[in-house]
Structures are given as structure tokens and as C-alpha cells.
Design a protein around this motif. Structure first.
Motif, PDB file in Angstrom:
ATOM      1  N   VAL A 205      -1.182  -6.045  -0.741  1.00 30.57           N
ATOM      2  CA  VAL A 205      -1.464  -5.237  -1.938  1.00 30.57           C
ATOM      3  C   VAL A 205      -0.238  -4.357  -2.208  1.00 30.57           C
ATOM      4  CG1 VAL A 205      -2.974  -3.469  -2.954  1.00 30.57           C
ATOM      5  CG2 VAL A 205      -3.929  -5.200  -1.412  1.00 30.57           C
TER       6      VAL A 205
ATOM      7  N   ASN B 182       0.810  -1.239   0.000  1.00 34.41           N
ATOM      8  CA  ASN B 182       0.000   0.000   0.000  1.00 34.41           C
ATOM      9  C   ASN B 182       0.836   1.278   0.000  1.00 34.41           C
ATOM     10  OD1 ASN B 182      -1.642  -2.052   2.135  1.00 34.41           O
ATOM     11  ND2 ASN B 182      -2.799  -1.283   0.384  1.00 34.41           N
TER      12      ASN B 182
ATOM     13  N   ASP C 178       1.064  -0.878  -8.350  1.00 33.79           N
ATOM     14  CA  ASP C 178       1.066  -1.484  -9.691  1.00 33.79           C
ATOM     15  C   ASP C 178       2.282  -1.000 -10.498  1.00 33.79           C
ATOM     16  OD1 ASP C 178       0.514   1.006 -10.883  1.00 33.79           O
ATOM     17  OD2 ASP C 178      -1.656   0.690 -10.789  1.00 33.79           O
TER      18      ASP C 178
END
Length: 384
Positions: free
Chosen positions: A216, A176, A219
Motif C-alpha cells: 500500500v 504506508n 496516494d
């Protein structure tokens, strides 16, 4: 096979214990349970080295040690006296180059000023600190045992300890993590003015806690922004990128890592350590040691040994050399692999056609495009 010119010789020493296992770590490390058997392990390390020097005597004779790297685990769990005993034991078995670089990995959570001074007295010239982030939430998420304040204190200890150099390990692409957070970590690191910074992207490795419960991560577009802007920050602050994830002030590159990437030789002792040895008759051997402390401390040191055959050498050589941003001397390919340039001419022509490398009469060098497509470039050198 043609005869080889022998490259510099280094030594890697692995100390497997740490306070607790981090969820991203796939190194051979074991969480400390009770007292670490420091004395017993040092005796085994020296016996292990003695056996290696005997076993590889045709390669080792008349060579001095160029650098030593003590990695882990967390080697700074060992006392300064223990490290001194270990290093003087090593020097009795194999001579040191006069300006040898000796690096010890340290965890900021196990750092004290007196301890660092003790390591310097023991012969350590460089400390590498696993900081990873200056954000307390991110450090918790990474399972680190230190906080940002302890990290900064450890850096200040390093500055007054008499070390010739020290390195901060930082990660980006954390769970994150935003662009702002990633750049803030770098800004805080730069403010501390270390001579060397390792700045690498978190990757999820198999058989780690993160592999079982993946966090997470940013990207690809976010990662590219982090890298591009971070690289600019470091460059503006006077750091020169010399390897995929390593930046240094001029003359402060890690000599031990340079020897790895330049296809140098290295003896390896300790649990799960990996070594590479070249022989003038043309042989190149890679070997590894028993991973688990229990087996290792029964005196079962050597786990596996294999010859690096001629077909594998171009890939192995370039997999290392192309990590560095410096030009690759063609002469070293011939000297250190025992092969001729004609053995790889076809692959070189292909790489030139793709604009992955540039060539002069004496060197090859990876281009910016080649760095971006490094895996594709290296695959071309795999045995057909």
C-alpha cells in the motif's frame, strides 16, 4: 544526415552482484551465491572495453574519458584492490580527463572506513550510497540489509575518507509512509550534510517482488504534499534541484549523470550495461551487453546494437534534456542530433502554446507546468 559534433564521453561499468535482491529492484542484479569471481570478472570487463574501443574506434579516437560510474548490484562488494586494478586497466586503454569524476555505488551494509579509504586510493572521487530510508521498519520492508545506524556510520566513513564528494540515495512514497515519516527521513539526511542528495519516488516496476505483491503506497495527494514540503526543506538547507530527482550543494552536481541528461556519449561494459556512441559522420548508436553473468563470462559481451534514426532523435534528445532544470542550448540540439531547428518547429510552437516551455533566442527551458506534464510534452516529440 548532417555531421555531428561529439559530446563528452563517459564510461559506465556494471557489477551485477548484491547480497540480496530488493523487492522493488528491477536493475540487472544477482544475489551473491558463494564467492564473487572478482578477478575473472575484472579481466572480462577490460576485454569488453578493449573490444568496444576497437569496434567504435571512429568515435573514440582522440577522446578522453570525462567521467566513470561503477554501478550495480553492489560494486562495494569488490575489494579496493580489485577496483584499483580495474581503474588502472581502464586508464591504460583510454586516457582520463585531468579532473575526471569516478563514482562507485556502495551499500551502507558493506561499508567500512578502511574500505572507503582504499577506494579513494584506487582513484574513486565520489561514492553514491543507497540509504533509501532512516526508518528501520521501512528498511526491512524494502529488503535492505542495513539499518539506520549503519547508514549514519557509512556517511561518517565517507566524510573522513578523502572523497571529493558523496551522494545519499533516498526514497519517498514508501509502503504506508506518512508525510511525517517522509520528512523525517529528509531531515536526518540533511543533518548528515551530504554534498549531493538523490531523492526519488518509489515506483512499482514490472517483474519485481512488489509487482507480484503490491504494497500500500501513499496516494497522489499525499505524494504531492511529501514532494512539496520535502522540496522546501531541501531548498532551505541550501540544496539546489538540478534534475527531476537530484539535489546538490553548489558545484557538487553529479557530472556523470549530467552527461547522460545532456545527451552525451557513454561507453558501457559489464552485464546488461547500456551505451550510446555518436560519430562525426552523423551516426548515433545505442547498444547493450549480455545480461547474465554466465553468458557474459563466456566472452559473449555485445547483446544488441541499433542505430538511432533521425525521426527518433528529437524525442531521445528532449527526453534527456528536459529532465534537467537548466536551459537547453538550441546549438546543442543541432550539434548533437545532426538535425535543424525547423525539424521540430511545429512541436516547439505547440509546447509554447501550452506554456510547457519558454524560449529565448538561444535556449528552450521547461516551465513548472511543463515539468508537471512532462510525459505529454515529451510525447509530442515522438515520431508521428
Amino acid at each position: 544526415m548532417n555531421s555531428l559534433q561529439l559530446p563528452p564521453l563517459s564510461l559506465y561499468i556494471h557489477i551485477p552482484w548484491c547480497v540480496q535482491k530488493c523487492p522493488y529492484c528491477d536493475f540487472n542484479s544477482h544475489a551473491q551465491k558463494g564467492q564473487i569471481p572478482e578477478q575473472e570478472y575484472i579481466q572480462h570487463l577490460l576485454q569488453d572495453l578493449q573490444q568496444d574501443l576497437q569496434h567504435y574506434k571512429h568515435s573514440v579516437q582522440d577522446r578522453t574519458l570525462y567521467s566513470i560510474f561503477i554501478g550495480g548490484g553492489t560494486p562495494s562488494l569488490f575489494s579496493a584492490e580489485g577496483i584499483q586494478q580495474l581503474l588502472s586497466g581502464v586508464e591504460q586503454l583510454i586516457p582520463f580527463k585531468s579532473d575526471i569524476e569516478i563514482t562507485l555505488e556502495a551499500n551502507p551494509g558493506t561499508a567500512e572506513a578502511e574500505r572507503f579509504k582504499g577506494y579513494v586510493k584506487a582513484g574513486v572521487t565520489r561514492i553514491s550510497m543507497g540509504i533509501q530510508s532512516f526508518n528501520d521498519d521501512k528498511l526491512k520492508r524494502l529488503g535492505r540489509i542495513h539499518n539506520a545506524q549503519e547508514a549514519k556510520s557509512a556517511v561518517n566513513f565517507a566524510k573522513v575518507s578523502g572523497l571529493k564528494s558523496f551522494n545519499l540515495d533516498l526514497m519517498h512514497g514508501l509502503p504506508n509512509q506518512t508525510l511525517t515519516e517522509a520528512l523525517d527521513d529528509l531531515k536526518q539526511a540533511i543533518k548528515l550534510d551530504p554534498p549531493h542528495l538523490s531523492w526519488y519516488q518509489l515506483t512499482i516496476e514490472p517483474n519485481t517482488m512488489f509487482a507480484y505483491r503490491p504494497p500500500v503506497l501513499p496516494d497522489d495527494d499525499e505524494l504531492w504534499d511529501i514532494f512539496e514540503q520535502g522540496h522546501q526543506l531541501l531548498t532551505d538547507a541550501g540544496y539546489v534541484q538540478y534534475e527531476t530527482s537530484a539535489y546538490a550543494k553548489p558545484d557538487f552536481q553529479c557530472q556523470h549523470n549530467l552527461n547522460y541528461w545532456r545527451f552525451g556519449d557513454y561507453l558501457a561494459i559489464g552485464c546488461g550495461a547500456h551505451g550510446k556512441m555518436s560519430f562525426e559522420n552523423g551516426d548515433i548508436l545505442r547498444y547493450s551487453k549480455t545480461k547474465h553473468p554466465k553468458g557474459y563470462m563466456r566472452g559473449e559481451y555485445l547483446y544488441e546494437e541499433k542505430h538511432v534514426v533521425a525521426e527518433d532523435r528529437p524525442f531521445e534528445f528532449f527526453m534527456n534534456r528536459f529532465r534537467l532544470l537548466e536551459a537547453v542550448p538550441k546549438a546543442e540540439f543541432i550539434q548533437f542530433t545532426g538535425l535543424r531547428e525547423k525539424n521540430i518547429r511545429e512541436q516547439i510552437q505547440w509546447a509554447l502554446g501550452k506554456n510547457y516551455i519558454v524560449e529565448t533566442h538561444h535556449t528552450w527551458q521547461v516551465t513548472k507546468k511543463g515539468k508537471f506534464f512532462l510525459n505529454e510534452l515529451l510525447e509530442e516529440f515522438l515520431p508521428k
